[in-house]
Design a protein around this motif. Structure first.
Motif, mmCIF file in Angstrom:
data_model
loop_
_atom_site.group_PDB
_atom_site.id
_atom_site.type_symbol
_atom_site.label_atom_id
_atom_site.label_comp_id
_atom_site.label_asym_id
_atom_site.label_seq_id
_atom_site.Cartn_x
_atom_site.Cartn_y
_atom_site.Cartn_z
ATOM 1 N N SER A 85 -58.427 -9.633 -17.223
ATOM 2 C CA SER A 85 -57.842 -8.337 -17.571
ATOM 3 C C SER A 85 -57.007 -7.769 -16.427
ATOM 4 N N THR A 86 -57.270 -8.246 -15.215
ATOM 5 C CA THR A 86 -56.462 -7.823 -14.076
ATOM 6 C C THR A 86 -55.005 -8.197 -14.282
ATOM 7 N N LEU A 87 -54.775 -9.429 -14.726
ATOM 8 C CA LEU A 87 -53.404 -9.875 -14.987
ATOM 9 C C LEU A 87 -52.751 -9.040 -16.071
ATOM 10 N N VAL A 88 -53.491 -8.759 -17.138
ATOM 11 C CA VAL A 88 -52.943 -7.996 -18.251
ATOM 12 C C VAL A 88 -52.598 -6.584 -17.803
ATOM 13 N N ALA A 89 -53.506 -5.950 -17.092
ATOM 14 C CA ALA A 89 -53.266 -4.572 -16.654
ATOM 15 C C ALA A 89 -52.059 -4.489 -15.728
ATOM 16 N N ARG A 90 -51.922 -5.452 -14.834
ATOM 17 C CA ARG A 90 -50.795 -5.433 -13.909
ATOM 18 C C ARG A 90 -49.478 -5.681 -14.635
ATOM 19 N N ALA A 91 -49.481 -6.629 -15.570
ATOM 20 C CA ALA A 91 -48.260 -6.891 -16.331
ATOM 21 C C ALA A 91 -47.893 -5.695 -17.190
ATOM 22 N N ASP A 92 -48.897 -5.027 -17.736
ATOM 23 C CA ASP A 92 -48.638 -3.851 -18.564
ATOM 24 C C ASP A 92 -48.043 -2.722 -17.725
ATOM 25 N N ARG A 93 -48.543 -2.562 -16.503
ATOM 26 C CA ARG A 93 -47.975 -1.547 -15.610
ATOM 27 C C ARG A 93 -46.522 -1.891 -15.264
ATOM 28 N N ALA A 94 -46.257 -3.161 -14.995
ATOM 29 C CA ALA A 94 -44.891 -3.578 -14.689
ATOM 30 C C ALA A 94 -43.979 -3.379 -15.898
ATOM 31 N N LEU A 95 -44.499 -3.610 -17.089
ATOM 32 C CA LEU A 95 -43.712 -3.370 -18.303
ATOM 33 C C LEU A 95 -43.351 -1.902 -18.440
ATOM 34 N N TYR A 96 -44.288 -1.028 -18.131
ATOM 35 C CA TYR A 96 -44.010 0.410 -18.137
ATOM 36 C C TYR A 96 -42.854 0.728 -17.197
ATOM 37 N N ASP A 97 -42.869 0.126 -16.014
ATOM 38 C CA ASP A 97 -41.785 0.362 -15.059
ATOM 39 C C ASP A 97 -40.452 -0.149 -15.592
ATOM 40 N N ALA A 98 -40.462 -1.314 -16.245
ATOM 41 C CA ALA A 98 -39.226 -1.881 -16.791
ATOM 42 C C ALA A 98 -38.631 -0.956 -17.852
ATOM 43 N N LYS A 99 -39.481 -0.405 -18.688
ATOM 44 C CA LYS A 99 -38.971 0.493 -19.734
ATOM 45 C C LYS A 99 -38.508 1.816 -19.130
ATOM 46 N N ALA A 100 -39.246 2.316 -18.153
ATOM 47 C CA ALA A 100 -38.864 3.582 -17.525
ATOM 48 C C ALA A 100 -37.579 3.458 -16.721
ATOM 49 N N SER A 101 -37.230 2.238 -16.320
ATOM 50 C CA SER A 101 -36.003 2.017 -15.544
ATOM 51 C C SER A 101 -34.769 1.902 -16.431
ATOM 52 N N GLY A 102 -34.937 2.007 -17.735
ATOM 53 C CA GLY A 102 -33.788 1.960 -18.633
ATOM 54 C C GLY A 102 -33.849 0.871 -19.675
ATOM 55 N N ARG A 103 -34.946 0.115 -19.752
ATOM 56 C CA ARG A 103 -35.137 -0.966 -20.722
ATOM 57 C C ARG A 103 -34.176 -2.126 -20.460
ATOM 58 N N ASN A 104 -34.400 -3.207 -21.212
ATOM 59 C CA ASN A 104 -33.648 -4.441 -21.000
ATOM 60 C C ASN A 104 -33.704 -4.824 -19.521
ATOM 61 N N GLN A 105 -34.912 -4.703 -18.967
ATOM 62 C CA GLN A 105 -35.139 -4.948 -17.551
ATOM 63 C C GLN A 105 -36.333 -5.895 -17.383
ATOM 64 N N THR A 106 -36.350 -6.570 -16.246
ATOM 65 C CA THR A 106 -37.520 -7.340 -15.817
ATOM 66 C C THR A 106 -38.078 -6.679 -14.569
ATOM 67 N N ALA A 107 -39.365 -6.366 -14.600
ATOM 68 C CA ALA A 107 -39.990 -5.708 -13.452
ATOM 69 C C ALA A 107 -41.267 -6.439 -13.077
ATOM 70 N N GLN A 108 -41.552 -6.508 -11.789
ATOM 71 C CA GLN A 108 -42.775 -7.139 -11.312
ATOM 72 C C GLN A 108 -43.792 -6.086 -10.906
ATOM 73 N N PHE A 109 -45.059 -6.458 -11.014
ATOM 74 C CA PHE A 109 -46.099 -5.562 -10.525
ATOM 75 C C PHE A 109 -46.051 -5.531 -9.007
ATOM 76 N N LYS A 110 -46.068 -4.314 -8.470
ATOM 77 C CA LYS A 110 -46.083 -4.138 -7.010
ATOM 78 C C LYS A 110 -47.418 -3.574 -6.549
ATOM 79 N N ASP A 111 -47.711 -2.380 -6.943
ATOM 80 C CA ASP A 111 -49.037 -1.813 -6.676
ATOM 81 C C ASP A 111 -49.243 -0.634 -7.613
ATOM 82 N N TRP A 112 -50.470 -0.172 -7.673
ATOM 83 C CA TRP A 112 -50.788 0.880 -8.642
ATOM 84 C C TRP A 112 -50.176 2.224 -8.249
ATOM 85 N N SER A 113 -49.866 2.397 -7.007
ATOM 86 C CA SER A 113 -49.291 3.674 -6.586
ATOM 87 C C SER A 113 -47.763 3.671 -6.629
ATOM 88 N N HIS A 114 -47.181 2.524 -6.995
ATOM 89 C CA HIS A 114 -45.733 2.411 -7.010
ATOM 90 C C HIS A 114 -45.125 3.435 -7.939
#
Length: 351
Positions: A319-348
């Motif tokens: 579930s660690t992998l899933v949670a981190r990928a889900d957080r990175a997906l949130y960042d990709a969508k918040a950055s304007g969508r049609n983006q690829t984002a990597q997990f950095k840290d929870w405080s990012h």
């Protein structure tokens, strides 16, 4: 007499064995059972044991005739798992799928007298094989019994062999049905790719495997951008077509070991074994561009992708992998969508 296990594995009968008239269809049907090279199963071993007991022979086999070999799903009295097809008695037995083939003394039969299984190895004298028939009458192999003494079966034993061969096929059919049902329960009905249930099971398997190897494991979470507005504009049937097309595009560039599933709604998940973060980001970007450049008939479709990768640890779980990928997906969508984002840290936080 105890059966030897020193069966020849590289010799062929001098004259070879003719192929059935429907050989291509027969092999295709055999492949559908997905039984070749599988492990021991009690049901098949039990039927072979009963055949040996009923016929009073030291050897009994459930033999499946593959393209160039006979492979034993169950074996009593021998240890090897297969022998060449051209040295196989069973390969001749399937040529007459509607009858039991009985060889009272192979040393006196011109078809078998020079066979390496007669002259060496088991030194077969007696053989009887009841073909294993699929529902369409195609012969998959045989249930057979073997002895090193010349002999004949009684009419009752012949009937028992044919009855037991039908039971072998009944188990094969049940096994095939169970596999089909398991596949259906693990497949997304709309897109045809794996579903959430299959994803959860596969992720646990890959986590355990990579934990043992101390190898990196990557996970992508993908979301179709603005999918609700697409459905609102073009209707749910068009949305279903878009999701199915997206699944097909995402599946095309995959390696054999990769795993793509519909995670839920318009969200997909992808397991990428043996990839670290850099390699996973490259893979994610290729997928994003493949979707973006596809010829969409209604309007362009894009995806946002969150990427996580790590080497599994004993004190963590998948579930660690899933949670981190889900957080990175949130960042990709918040950055304007049609983006690829990597997990950095929870405080990012977004800049």
């Amino acid at each position: 007499m105890q059966a030897t296990t020193s069966l020849p594995t590289g010799q062929a009968a001098p004259t070879g064995v003719p192929r059935p008239f429907n050989e291509a269809q027969r092999l295709s049907t055999l492949r559908e059972y997905q039984i070749l090279d599988t492990g021991d199963e009690a049901a098949f071993n039990d039927l072979a044991s009963i055949a040996a007991a009923v016929c009073n022979t030291p050897v009994a086999l459930v033999s499946l005739v593959d393209a160039d070999r006979q492979w034993f799903k169950a074996r009593i009295g021998v240890d090897v798992a297969q022998t060449p097809r051209d040295a196989s008695f069973c390969a001749r037995a399937i040529l007459r799928p509607d009858e039991l083939m009985e060889i009272p003394d192979a040393a006196k039969d011109s078809r078998f007298s020079q066979n390496p299984l007669v002259t060496d190895g088991l030194k077969i004298r007696f053989y009887a094989g009841a073909p294993l028939l699929a529902d369409d009458g195609t012969a998959m192999g045989t249930l057979c019994v073997i002895d090193q003494q010349a002999r004949e079966l009684t009419p009752t034993q012949c009937e028992a062999m044919q009855a037991l061969s039908r039971q072998v096929m009944a188990y094969m059919n049940l096994r095939k049905l169970a596999s089909q049902l398991a596949h259906q329960s693990s497949t997304d009905a709309l897109t045809g790719i794996w579903n959430r249930r299959a994803f959860d099971l596969r992720l646990q398997e890959e986590w355990s495997k990579h934990l043992r190897r101390l190898a990196p494991l990557a996970l992508l979470m993908l979301d179709v951008d603005l999918f609700k507005s697409f459905n609102d504009s073009f209707g749910h049937p068009a949305g279903d077509v878009a999701l199915t097309s997206t699944a097909r595009i995402l599946s095309q560039p995959l390696r054999t070991e990769d795993f793509c599933a519909r995670y839920g709604g318009e969200e997909f998940a992808m397991i990428l074994p043996e990839l670290d973060m850099n390699a996973a980001l490259l893979a994610a970007e290729r997928l994003r561009l493949a979707v973006e450049k596809a010829p969409w008939p209604k309007r362009p479709i894009t995806v946002s992708i969150g990427v996580s990768a790590l080497v599994p640890r004993a004190d963590a779980n998948p579930s660690t992998l899933v949670a981190r990928a889900d957080r990175a997906l949130y960042d990709a969508k918040a950055s304007g969508r049609n983006q690829t984002a990597q997990f950095k840290d929870w405080s990012h936080a977004l800049a």
